[in-house]
Design an enzyme around this catalytic site. Structure first.
Site, PDB file in Angstrom:
ATOM      1  N   THR A   1      -1.897  33.323 -19.689  1.00  0.00           N
ATOM      2  CA  THR A   1      -3.009  34.149 -19.195  1.00  0.00           C
ATOM      3  C   THR A   1      -2.961  34.150 -17.669  1.00  0.00           C
ATOM      4  OG1 THR A   1      -4.579  32.335 -18.932  1.00  0.00           O
ATOM      5  CG2 THR A   1      -4.460  33.342 -21.122  1.00  0.00           C
TER       6      THR A   1
ATOM      7  N   THR B   1      -2.721  30.815 -15.668  1.00  0.00           N
ATOM      8  CA  THR B   1      -1.466  30.072 -15.483  1.00  0.00           C
ATOM      9  C   THR B   1      -0.430  30.892 -14.708  1.00  0.00           C
ATOM     10  OG1 THR B   1      -0.751  30.862 -17.654  1.00  0.00           O
ATOM     11  CG2 THR B   1      -1.716  28.650 -17.556  1.00  0.00           C
TER      12      THR B   1
ATOM     13  N   TYR C   1     -10.593  19.477 -13.090  1.00  0.00           N
ATOM     14  CA  TYR C   1     -10.348  20.238 -14.325  1.00  0.00           C
ATOM     15  C   TYR C   1     -10.274  19.306 -15.523  1.00  0.00           C
ATOM     16  CZ  TYR C   1      -8.287  23.612 -17.573  1.00  0.00           C
ATOM     17  OH  TYR C   1      -8.054  24.426 -18.655  1.00  0.00           O
TER      18      TYR C   1
HETATM   19  N1  LIG Z   1      -4.548  29.326 -19.754  1.00  0.00           N
HETATM   20  C1  LIG Z   1      -4.343  28.059 -20.103  1.00  0.00           C
HETATM   21  O1  LIG Z   1      -3.207  27.529 -19.989  1.00  0.00           O
HETATM   22  C2  LIG Z   1      -5.440  27.245 -20.714  1.00  0.00           C
HETATM   23  C3  LIG Z   1      -5.093  26.044 -21.358  1.00  0.00           C
HETATM   24  C4  LIG Z   1      -6.103  25.268 -21.908  1.00  0.00           C
HETATM   25  C5  LIG Z   1      -7.411  25.678 -21.809  1.00  0.00           C
HETATM   26  N2  LIG Z   1      -7.723  26.837 -21.171  1.00  0.00           N
HETATM   27  C6  LIG Z   1      -9.124  27.232 -21.086  1.00  0.00           C
HETATM   28  O2  LIG Z   1      -9.281  28.472 -21.751  1.00  0.00           O
HETATM   29  C7  LIG Z   1     -10.438  29.149 -21.238  1.00  0.00           C
HETATM   30  C8  LIG Z   1     -10.085  30.600 -20.970  1.00  0.00           C
HETATM   31  O3  LIG Z   1      -9.117  30.646 -19.943  1.00  0.00           O
HETATM   32  P1  LIG Z   1      -7.977  31.775 -19.813  1.00  0.00           P
HETATM   33  O4  LIG Z   1      -6.694  31.075 -19.812  1.00  0.00           O
HETATM   34  O5  LIG Z   1      -8.243  32.866 -20.790  1.00  0.00           O
HETATM   35  O6  LIG Z   1      -8.234  32.226 -18.314  1.00  0.00           O
HETATM   36  P2  LIG Z   1      -8.758  33.574 -17.642  1.00  0.00           P
HETATM   37  O7  LIG Z   1      -7.986  34.738 -18.152  1.00  0.00           O
HETATM   38  O8  LIG Z   1      -8.790  33.276 -16.188  1.00  0.00           O
HETATM   39  O9  LIG Z   1     -10.234  33.727 -18.209  1.00  0.00           O
HETATM   40  C9  LIG Z   1     -11.303  32.986 -17.700  1.00  0.00           C
HETATM   41  C10 LIG Z   1     -12.579  33.688 -18.113  1.00  0.00           C
HETATM   42  O10 LIG Z   1     -13.698  32.916 -17.643  1.00  0.00           O
HETATM   43  C11 LIG Z   1     -14.641  33.796 -17.043  1.00  0.00           C
HETATM   44  N3  LIG Z   1     -15.359  33.144 -15.949  1.00  0.00           N
HETATM   45  C12 LIG Z   1     -14.851  32.354 -14.982  1.00  0.00           C
HETATM   46  N4  LIG Z   1     -15.809  31.990 -14.121  1.00  0.00           N
HETATM   47  C13 LIG Z   1     -16.957  32.565 -14.555  1.00  0.00           C
HETATM   48  C14 LIG Z   1     -18.302  32.585 -14.079  1.00  0.00           C
HETATM   49  N5  LIG Z   1     -18.643  31.904 -12.971  1.00  0.00           N
HETATM   50  N6  LIG Z   1     -19.223  33.293 -14.773  1.00  0.00           N
HETATM   51  C15 LIG Z   1     -18.868  33.987 -15.878  1.00  0.00           C
HETATM   52  N7  LIG Z   1     -17.614  33.997 -16.388  1.00  0.00           N
HETATM   53  C16 LIG Z   1     -16.672  33.305 -15.721  1.00  0.00           C
HETATM   54  C17 LIG Z   1     -13.809  34.950 -16.496  1.00  0.00           C
HETATM   55  O11 LIG Z   1     -14.602  36.101 -16.500  1.00  0.00           O
HETATM   56  P3  LIG Z   1     -14.857  37.029 -15.181  1.00  0.00           P
HETATM   57  O12 LIG Z   1     -13.609  37.033 -14.394  1.00  0.00           O
HETATM   58  O13 LIG Z   1     -15.239  38.353 -15.756  1.00  0.00           O
HETATM   59  O14 LIG Z   1     -15.970  36.360 -14.485  1.00  0.00           O
HETATM   60  C18 LIG Z   1     -12.684  35.079 -17.522  1.00  0.00           C
HETATM   61  O15 LIG Z   1     -13.040  35.993 -18.531  1.00  0.00           O
HETATM   62  C19 LIG Z   1     -10.872  28.329 -20.014  1.00  0.00           C
HETATM   63  O16 LIG Z   1     -11.949  27.499 -20.359  1.00  0.00           O
HETATM   64  C20 LIG Z   1      -9.642  27.489 -19.703  1.00  0.00           C
HETATM   65  O17 LIG Z   1      -9.975  26.305 -19.015  1.00  0.00           O
HETATM   66  C21 LIG Z   1      -6.759  27.645 -20.634  1.00  0.00           C
END
Ligand SMILES: NC(=O)c1ccc[n+]([C@@H]2O[C@H](COP(=O)([O-])OP(=O)(O)OC[C@H]3O[C@@H](n4cnc5c(N)ncnc54)[C@H](OP(=O)(O)O)[C@@H]3O)[C@@H](O)[C@H]2O)c1
Length: 235
Positions: free
Chosen positions: A189, A192, A154
């Site tokens: 989200t 986490t 990651y």
């Molecule tokens: N949450 C945190 O603490 C955090 C912190 C820093 C950065 N981030 C980053 O923020 C971004 C969004 O994450 P989030 O926290 O909102 O998590 P999330 O709710 O799990 O959302 C992840 C999204 O990515 C999509 N996705 C995953 N694999 C995919 C695939 N193979 N093809 C198409 N879509 C895919 C999922 O869509 P489907 O399920 O519809 O496929 C979902 O909409 C990520 O890049 C994550 O690394 C998150």
């Protein structure tokens, strides 16, 4: 840029940060192209966007499928008449020590978090550059600025997003392309759900959405290339 009637493509729009971004920008009158795999969730986010006054359509697909990513910007332009911004937000969280790693899962994380981002950005650039000003906003992570035990693939993928973003900005800044990277700490989200601590102390998805809005509205003569967001209070 002036947001009203501009078009943004958001990956990972079916939930979490992507859905919050779609809703915030729909409320500002943007047209939202929602990408992700879960059609039911995408449709629900699209409905929320329309209720908030925006125009929204879903473009479902598997982001690691190059046939999908290569055609996606064109499909968005066909539907909305243009493409002004790309929010590369889709991602997966894959951690663990390397000696215990399932390397195929690490390959998958690399494909989703980095390789697909490269391919989609490449496909989108010609459409973005048709406008006087445009933007690519990449969602990295605080893990893209530091390393930690068990950070696994990651952290490596998020460092790759950081490096790529800086280089892309240098390559295309003179064509009016803003490239901005956002580096949040823990966001409340589904990603986490396994993290211990007080979730109300986490960054909220709309906090990240506000940051995206800030970048898009920034004056055309300057670009906030890197924005780190930390929770105010420890979890
Ligand atoms: N949450 C945190 O603490 C955090 C912190 C820093 C950065 N981030 C980053 O923020 C971004 C969004 O994450 P989030 O926290 O909102 O998590 P999330 O709710 O799990 O959302 C992840 C999204 O990515 C999509 N996705 C995953 N694999 C995919 C695939 N193979 N093809 C198409 N879509 C895919 C999922 O869509 P489907 O399920 O519809 O496929 C979902 O909409 C990520 O890049 C994550 O690394 C998150």
């Amino acid at each position: 840029m002036e947001l009203k009637n501009k078009v943004i493509l958001i990956t990972g729009a079916s939930g979490g940060i992507g859905a919050a971004a779609a809703q915030r920008l729909a409320g500002r009158g943007m047209s939202i192209a929602l990408a992700g795999r879960n059609i039911k969730k995408l449709e629900s986010v699209a409905e929320d966007c329309r209720t908030l006054g925006g125009v929204a359509e879903i473009f479902p697909g598997e982001i690691t499928d190059e046939n999908y990513t290569s055609g996606l910007p064109h499909a968005v332009k066909e539907r909305f008449g243009g493409l002004h911004a790309l929010f590369n937000n889709a991602g997966v969280f894959e951690t663990g020590a390397f000696d215990q790693a399932d390397i195929s899962r690490w390959d998958d994380a690399l494909d989703v978090n980095f390789r697909s981002l490269l391919h989609l950005t490449k496909a989108a650039i010609p459409y973005l550059l048709e406008n006087g000003e445009s933007a690519v906003i990449n969602l990295s992570s605080i893990a893209g600025r530091m390393t930690f035990g068990g950070g696994g693939i990651y952290s490596a993928t998020k460092h790759a997003v950081h490096a790529f973003s800086g280089c892309l900005f240098e390559d295309l800044r003179d064509r009016g392309l803003k490239v901005s990277t956002i580096y949040p700490g823990f966001v409340d989200t589904g990603m986490t759900s396994g993290v211990a601590g007080d979730r109300s102390h986490m960054i909220q998805p709309d906090d990240v959405a506000r940051t995206l809005e800030f970048v898009l509205e920034f004056p055309s003569n300057a670009c906030p290339t890197e924005i780190v967001i930390r929770p105010q209070f420890p979890l």
